[in-house]
Design an enzyme around this catalytic site. Structure first.
Site: not given
Length: 400
Positions: A171-173, A176
């Site tokens: 999810g973070d990637s 980003a």
């Protein structure tokens, strides 16, 4: 080292206030392609990622990758002289990247209104759990929460078991990547439409939600709720993961019409290859259990090498399920430069992932690995016009 001036983001200055994954990964992409990324870290502490997962000495191996090509500057954001320093940095910056909870930058006097007043051309990329607006904006949210709310966790796993997560902070990637894409769009707009900057607002749950294929229209039009389906690709047959006779795992995607015919013929199932009812995906999906059983039974009687060889001969997409150890031996990874060898601090060498994507004329590259905490503070401040005695005074006061 590459010619940094020839990289596509050369000349773009980015100030990063990110920690951990989403913000730092966003600015890492920009740094790999030539942007000057100045990472602001708390004195004495730095980004917590410096201590996450496996370590080399007192520094995370992940840190060396996530912060490659960045400059580390320590600034106390609760000190007035630290804020004054940030204002000087922002005045000639192109972009700010931050992933604090909404409201934090404003409390520091570094919100959009304040920074854009200093620099109307500024692009501000803001990554947060739920975005800058809405009833949940001020709530904390990590990538795992974005995956849950964005729909990914619900469809991941097997139908007879609870939802599972992927093995990384996907999810973070994903957020980003959307952040980097939005940054480039905003820079392009600034370039051709009058020079004004803007905010790029990325919510982690929305970043995940945007990847969910046909989830929304299928529910809205048909009332269909996609559920967990294990390793198969729902509604697209056959695409699955199978276990070979020697206990290995392979993925086979024989879901194209012509590919299906070739593969079924290659495994001795001409009855399925020539069945007119299986000539298209709708027909195959209606009989998916029969097809998956046929392929699974065949794979179970052959070793991995044989399965992959026959799939290759039949021009069918297939692969072993790679571990990192497989990647280090794989000729495709090696031919594409996806394992870069660089120097470790204190001596020795190690491998880090290669830069993606591959640009034919202006490729990205690794100029240096993640820096020591505050490694570039003096040089960056000197570039802003601070005299040596002023820098020492800032250190003495605790501003840097």
């Amino acid at each position: 080292m590459a010619n940094v001036a020839a990289k596509p983001m050369a000349g773009v200055k980015v100030i990063e206030f990110g920690t951990l994954i989403a913000g730092p990964f966003c600015s890492r992409i920009l740094a790999e392609f030539g942007a000057e990324v100045i990472k602001i870290e708390a004195p004495g502490e730095g980004d917590p990622l410096r201590k996450w997962r496996k370590m080399h000495g007192d520094t995370s191996l992940w840190w060396f990758v996530q912060s490659r090509n960045k400059k580390s500057v320590t600034v106390n954001l609760k000190h007035p002289d630290g804020i004054a320093l940030i204002h000087r940095l922002v005045r000639d910056a192109d972009m700010v990247v931050e992933n604090f909870r909404p409201g934090v930058m404003e409390k520091l006097g570094l919100g959009w209104e304040a920074l854009s007043a200093l620099n109307p051309k500024l692009v501000m990329v803001r990554l947060s759990g739920f975005g800058q607006t809405g009833p949940m904006a001020r709530q904390p949210g990590f990538g795992a929460i974005g995956e849950a709310m964005g729909g990914l966790r619900y469809v991941t796993g097997f139908p007879d078991r609870p939802p599972v997560k992927t093995g990384i902070s996907i999810g973070d990637s994903i957020a980003a990547l959307w952040g980097a894409l939005g940054a480039l769009m905003a820079l392009r707009h600034r370039e051709v439409n009058g020079g004004a900057g803007q905010v790029v607002d990325v919510a982690l749950y929305e970043a995940v939600f945007a990847m969910m294929e046909s989830l929304v229209p299928e529910f809205d039009v048909l009332g269909f709720v996609r559920e967990r389906t294990g390793n198969i690709m729902p509604g697209i047959t056959p695409s699955n993961t199978y276990t070979t006779r020697d206990g290995k795992h392979v993925a086979i995607g024989a879901n194209g019409d012509a590919i299906f015919r070739r593969f079924m013929t290659a495994i001795g199932r001409s009855d399925l290859a020539d069945d007119p009812l299986l000539a298209n995906n709708a027909g195959r999906d209606a009989r998916s259990a029969e097809i998956y059983d046929a392929i699974g039974d065949w794979v179970a009687t052959h070793d991995e090498a044989t399965v992959l060889a026959i799939a290759s001969q039949a021009e069918t997409p297939a692969s072993r399920i790679y571990s990192v150890a497989d990647m280090f031996k794989d000729p495709q990874f090696l031919a594409r430069g996806m394992l870069e060898r660089v120097a470790l601090p204190g001596g020795g060498e190690f491998h880090i992932p290669g830069v993606v994507p591959k640009l034919g004329a202006t490729p990205g590259s690794t100029e240096w690995i993640g820096p020591a905490l505050g490694e570039h503070t003096d040089a960056v401040l000197a570039g802003l016009g601070y005299a040596p005695d002023e820098i020492q005074s800032l250190r003495t006061s605790g501003a840097v």
